[in-house]
Motif scaffolding. Structure first.
Motif, PDB file in Angstrom:
ATOM      1  N   UNK A 135      14.102-119.130  -5.473  1.00 57.47           N
ATOM      2  CA  UNK A 135      13.280-119.972  -4.604  1.00 57.47           C
ATOM      3  C   UNK A 135      11.905-119.378  -4.316  1.00 57.47           C
ATOM      4  N   UNK A 136      11.790-118.051  -4.295  1.00 56.82           N
ATOM      5  CA  UNK A 136      10.477-117.460  -4.018  1.00 56.82           C
ATOM      6  C   UNK A 136       9.459-117.840  -5.093  1.00 56.82           C
ATOM      7  N   UNK A 137       9.919-117.970  -6.332  1.00 57.45           N
ATOM      8  CA  UNK A 137       9.006-118.300  -7.421  1.00 57.45           C
ATOM      9  C   UNK A 137       8.379-119.683  -7.254  1.00 57.45           C
ATOM     10  N   UNK A 138       8.987-120.533  -6.434  1.00 53.08           N
ATOM     11  CA  UNK A 138       8.468-121.884  -6.239  1.00 53.08           C
ATOM     12  C   UNK A 138       7.454-121.976  -5.099  1.00 53.08           C
ATOM     13  N   UNK A 139       7.310-120.903  -4.338  1.00 57.90           N
ATOM     14  CA  UNK A 139       6.419-120.963  -3.178  1.00 57.90           C
ATOM     15  C   UNK A 139       4.965-121.262  -3.550  1.00 57.90           C
ATOM     16  N   UNK A 140       4.382-120.642  -4.601  1.00 62.04           N
ATOM     17  CA  UNK A 140       2.982-120.962  -4.930  1.00 62.04           C
ATOM     18  C   UNK A 140       2.769-122.435  -5.267  1.00 62.04           C
ATOM     19  N   UNK A 141       3.768-123.058  -5.898  1.00 60.04           N
ATOM     20  CA  UNK A 141       3.648-124.480  -6.243  1.00 60.04           C
ATOM     21  C   UNK A 141       3.537-125.322  -4.971  1.00 60.04           C
ATOM     22  N   UNK A 142       4.356-125.009  -3.970  1.00 62.21           N
ATOM     23  CA  UNK A 142       4.292-125.784  -2.733  1.00 62.21           C
ATOM     24  C   UNK A 142       3.094-125.388  -1.874  1.00 62.21           C
ATOM     25  N   UNK A 143       2.580-124.193  -2.050  1.00 58.43           N
ATOM     26  CA  UNK A 143       1.308-123.860  -1.418  1.00 58.43           C
ATOM     27  C   UNK A 143       0.201-124.744  -1.986  1.00 58.43           C
TER      28      UNK A 143
ATOM     29  N   UNK B 113      -8.743-122.757   6.649  1.00 59.87           N
ATOM     30  CA  UNK B 113      -9.418-121.460   6.495  1.00 59.87           C
ATOM     31  C   UNK B 113      -8.412-120.320   6.664  1.00 59.87           C
ATOM     32  N   UNK B 114      -7.512-120.449   7.634  1.00 60.04           N
ATOM     33  CA  UNK B 114      -6.467-119.426   7.821  1.00 60.04           C
ATOM     34  C   UNK B 114      -5.541-119.380   6.613  1.00 60.04           C
ATOM     35  N   UNK B 115      -5.239-120.546   6.068  1.00 54.27           N
ATOM     36  CA  UNK B 115      -4.335-120.606   4.914  1.00 54.27           C
ATOM     37  C   UNK B 115      -4.913-119.818   3.737  1.00 54.27           C
ATOM     38  N   UNK B 116      -6.200-119.954   3.507  1.00 51.87           N
ATOM     39  CA  UNK B 116      -6.825-119.265   2.375  1.00 51.87           C
ATOM     40  C   UNK B 116      -7.134-117.809   2.704  1.00 51.87           C
ATOM     41  N   UNK B 117      -7.554-117.541   3.929  1.00 53.60           N
ATOM     42  CA  UNK B 117      -7.981-116.186   4.263  1.00 53.60           C
ATOM     43  C   UNK B 117      -6.847-115.240   4.625  1.00 53.60           C
ATOM     44  N   UNK B 118      -5.763-115.769   5.176  1.00 48.33           N
ATOM     45  CA  UNK B 118      -4.662-114.921   5.635  1.00 48.33           C
ATOM     46  C   UNK B 118      -3.355-115.188   4.893  1.00 48.33           C
ATOM     47  N   UNK B 119      -2.952-116.464   4.881  1.00 47.66           N
ATOM     48  CA  UNK B 119      -1.629-116.772   4.341  1.00 47.66           C
ATOM     49  C   UNK B 119      -1.545-116.547   2.838  1.00 47.66           C
ATOM     50  N   UNK B 120      -2.474-117.107   2.070  1.00 44.19           N
ATOM     51  CA  UNK B 120      -2.394-117.014   0.612  1.00 44.19           C
ATOM     52  C   UNK B 120      -2.405-115.565   0.124  1.00 44.19           C
ATOM     53  N   UNK B 121      -3.295-114.682   0.618  1.00 37.12           N
ATOM     54  CA  UNK B 121      -3.229-113.283   0.177  1.00 37.12           C
ATOM     55  C   UNK B 121      -1.922-112.594   0.581  1.00 37.12           C
ATOM     56  N   UNK B 122      -1.428-112.891   1.792  1.00 38.18           N
ATOM     57  CA  UNK B 122      -0.174-112.267   2.224  1.00 38.18           C
ATOM     58  C   UNK B 122       0.984-112.724   1.356  1.00 38.18           C
ATOM     59  N   UNK B 123       0.986-113.993   0.977  1.00 37.24           N
ATOM     60  CA  UNK B 123       2.050-114.497   0.110  1.00 37.24           C
ATOM     61  C   UNK B 123       1.979-113.841  -1.269  1.00 37.24           C
ATOM     62  N   UNK B 124       0.792-113.744  -1.829  1.00 35.10           N
ATOM     63  CA  UNK B 124       0.647-113.103  -3.145  1.00 35.10           C
ATOM     64  C   UNK B 124       1.128-111.663  -3.109  1.00 35.10           C
ATOM     65  N   UNK B 125       0.794-110.935  -2.059  1.00 33.75           N
ATOM     66  CA  UNK B 125       1.220-109.544  -1.949  1.00 33.75           C
ATOM     67  C   UNK B 125       2.731-109.443  -1.799  1.00 33.75           C
ATOM     68  N   UNK B 126       3.332-110.335  -1.006  1.00 32.95           N
ATOM     69  CA  UNK B 126       4.783-110.299  -0.799  1.00 32.95           C
ATOM     70  C   UNK B 126       5.534-110.636  -2.083  1.00 32.95           C
ATOM     71  N   UNK B 127       5.031-111.617  -2.820  1.00 36.93           N
ATOM     72  CA  UNK B 127       5.696-111.971  -4.075  1.00 36.93           C
ATOM     73  C   UNK B 127       5.590-110.831  -5.084  1.00 36.93           C
ATOM     74  N   UNK B 128       4.457-110.145  -5.089  1.00 34.65           N
ATOM     75  CA  UNK B 128       4.295-108.996  -5.988  1.00 34.65           C
ATOM     76  C   UNK B 128       5.301-107.893  -5.617  1.00 34.65           C
ATOM     77  N   UNK B 129       5.501-107.659  -4.322  1.00 35.87           N
ATOM     78  CA  UNK B 129       6.479-106.648  -3.899  1.00 35.87           C
ATOM     79  C   UNK B 129       7.887-107.034  -4.305  1.00 35.87           C
ATOM     80  N   UNK B 130       8.156-108.349  -4.325  1.00 33.49           N
ATOM     81  CA  UNK B 130       9.493-108.825  -4.696  1.00 33.49           C
ATOM     82  C   UNK B 130       9.664-108.901  -6.217  1.00 33.49           C
ATOM     83  N   UNK B 131       8.590-108.623  -6.955  1.00 33.44           N
ATOM     84  CA  UNK B 131       8.665-108.710  -8.409  1.00 33.44           C
ATOM     85  C   UNK B 131       8.660-110.118  -8.941  1.00 33.44           C
ATOM     86  N   UNK B 132       8.095-111.054  -8.163  1.00 34.30           N
ATOM     87  CA  UNK B 132       8.025-112.449  -8.580  1.00 34.30           C
ATOM     88  C   UNK B 132       6.655-112.696  -9.198  1.00 34.30           C
ATOM     89  N   UNK B 133       6.657-113.132 -10.433  1.00 36.38           N
ATOM     90  CA  UNK B 133       5.388-113.370 -11.128  1.00 36.38           C
ATOM     91  C   UNK B 133       4.694-114.580 -10.558  1.00 36.38           C
TER      92      UNK B 133
END
Length: 340
Positions: free
Chosen positions: A294-302, A320-340
Motif C-alpha cells: 500500500x505504501x507504493x500507492x501513496x504517490x499516486x493518490x498524492x 503550499x503546505x502539501x508541496x513544502x512539507x508533506x511531499x518531501x516528508x513522504x518521499x523521505x519516508x518512502x525511501x527509508x521504507x525502501x519503496x521506489x
C-alpha cells in the motif's frame, strides 16, 4: 489473516460446502481466489457438473456480513448486476456466491483507447446504480462519517511522517464536508473502483459493496476517475464530469439548475476528501494491519490530491503546505521504507 489462523476456518468452510451439496468431503478442495484489505477471503470451489462457486469466508468476529447480504438481495431485486447468493450462514461467516471469474475492469486499461471505452461503460453502470438502487436501509454518509474518514489522514498518515496537522487543515476539512452534504442523496457503492467491477464479455458486475451508504452522487464517480489505476488529464476528466452532470440532471439525480462550475467544485471537493482518506487508510493498512504493497500507492493518490485541490483555489495555504512539507516528508519516508 495469517495462514495458520485461516486453516481451521478453511476446513469448516469445506465441510459447510460439502454438506450443502451432498458431496464427499474429499471432493471439496477450495482454492484461494482472492483476499482483500479486510479479513475476508474468497475461495473457488467446483460442483460435480463443472460449475464453480465462490465461497466467502468472513470471520464474524471481524466482519459483519449482514450488510453485504442485504445489499446484494436488494440490488439484485432492483435489476442491478451483482453476484447471486446461493447460500448464507451468518453465524459461521460463510457465503456461497456466483463465480464471476478473475477479470476485473483494471485488466482492460492497457492502452488509452481501451481505458476510455471501459470507463464509459463503468459510468453507464454507475448511472444505472444511482437510478435503481434503493437508499432505504443504507447508513447516511453524514458529517460524522465524512469527518471520521478525513481524520484518517492526520491520525495515520501525518503521525507516521511525524508531521503536525497544518493550521489550514480545519478550514479545508469543513469545506470538504459541506460540499459533500450539499448534494442530493443516492446509493453510494463507496468503493466503485476498477478492482470491484468484474468483466464477463462486455458486461460489468458489482462486487465488494458491503460498505454502501446513502450519499452524494459525486463519490462513486471520482472513486472511478481518480482511483488507483488512472490519472486522466484535466480535459478528459472535465469531459467525464460534465457528461455525467448532464445525464444525471436529465434523470433527476442532480438539480436541474445546478451550474457546471458548482458541480465541478463539488466533484473536486469530493475527490480531495477521498484522496485524503485513502492516504490515511493505506498508512493504517500498512502499519496497523501489516499489509504489504500500500505504501507504493501513496504517490499516486498524492497526485490525485494535487489535481483535486487545483479546483479549490481558496485553499492555497494547504496546497503550499502539501508541496513544502508533506511531499518531501513522504518521499523521505518512502525511501527509508525502501519503496521506489
Amino acid at each position: 489473516m495469517p495462514p495458520a489462523a485461516s486453516a481451521p476456518r478453511l476446513d469448516r468452510l469445506r465441510h459447510w460446502f460439502a454438506a450443502r451439496h451432498g458431496l464427499a468431503l474429499e471432493a471439496c478442495d477450495p482454492t484461494l481466489a482472492a483476499g482483500d484489505a479486510s479479513f475476508r477471503r474468497y475461495y473457488r470451489a467446483g460442483l460435480p457438473g463443472g460449475e464453480t462457486r465462490i465461497l466467502m469466508d468472513a470471520p464474524p468476529a471481524q466482519e459483519d456480513s449482514r450488510p453485504f447480504v442485504a445489499i446484494a438481495e436488494a440490488w439484485e431485486a432492483a435489476g442491478l448486476p451483482v453476484p447471486h447468493l446461493y447460500g448464507v450462514d451468518l453465524e459461521a461467516g460463510f457465503l456461497e456466491l456466483q463465480d464471476l471469474g478473475d477479470t476485473p475492469l483494471s485488466a482492460y486499461f492497457d492502452d488509452e483507447a481501451s481505458a476510455l471505452a471501459w470507463h464509459k461503460r463503468a459510468i453507464e453502470l454507475l448511472h444505472r446504480l444511482q437510478a435503481a438502487a434503493p437508499t432505504e436501509g443504507l447508513p447516511a454518509y453524514d458529517a460524522a462519517l465524512l469527518g471520521r474518514e478525513l481524520d484518517l489522514f492526520p491520525d495515520w498518515c501525518l503521525s507516521w511522517l511525524g508531521l503536525p496537522t497544518p493550521p489550514s487543515w480545519p478550514a479545508l476539512r469543513q469545506v470538504l464536508i459541506d460540499a459533500a452534504l450539499a448534494q442530493l442523496r443516492v446509493a453510494v457503492h463507496r468503493d466503485f473502483d476498477a478492482m470491484n467491477l468484474m468483466v464477463q464479455g462486455k458486461t460489468l458486475t458489482l462486487i465488494d459493496f458491503q460498505d454502501a451508504v446513502a450519499g452524494p452522487p459525486s463519490y462513486d464517480l471520482i472513486s472511478l476517475l481518480r482511483g488507483r489505476y488512472q490519472r486522466f488529464d484535466a480535459a478528459t476528466f472535465a469531459a467525464f464530469v460534465d457528461d455525467f452532470r448532464e445525464r444525471a440532471q436529465a434523470e433527476g439525480r442532480l438539480p436541474a439548475d445546478l451550474e457546471a462550475a458548482t458541480w465541478r467544485h463539488q466533484v473536486d471537493a469530493m475527490a480531495a476528501q477521498r484522496a485524503l482518506k485513502v492516504l490515511g487508510i493505506f498508512c493504517r493498512l500498512t502499519h496497523r494491519d501489516h499489509k504489504a504493497g500500500y505504501l507504493a500507492r501513496l504517490p499516486h493518490f498524492l497526485d490525485h490530491l494535487r489535481d483535486s485541490l487545483a479546483g479549490l483555489p481558496a485553499h492555497g495555504d494547504f496546497r503550499a503546505w502539501l508541496e513544502g512539507d508533506f511531499a518531501p516528508a513522504l518521499s523521505a519516508a518512502l525511501a527509508r521504507e525502501g519503496v521506489a
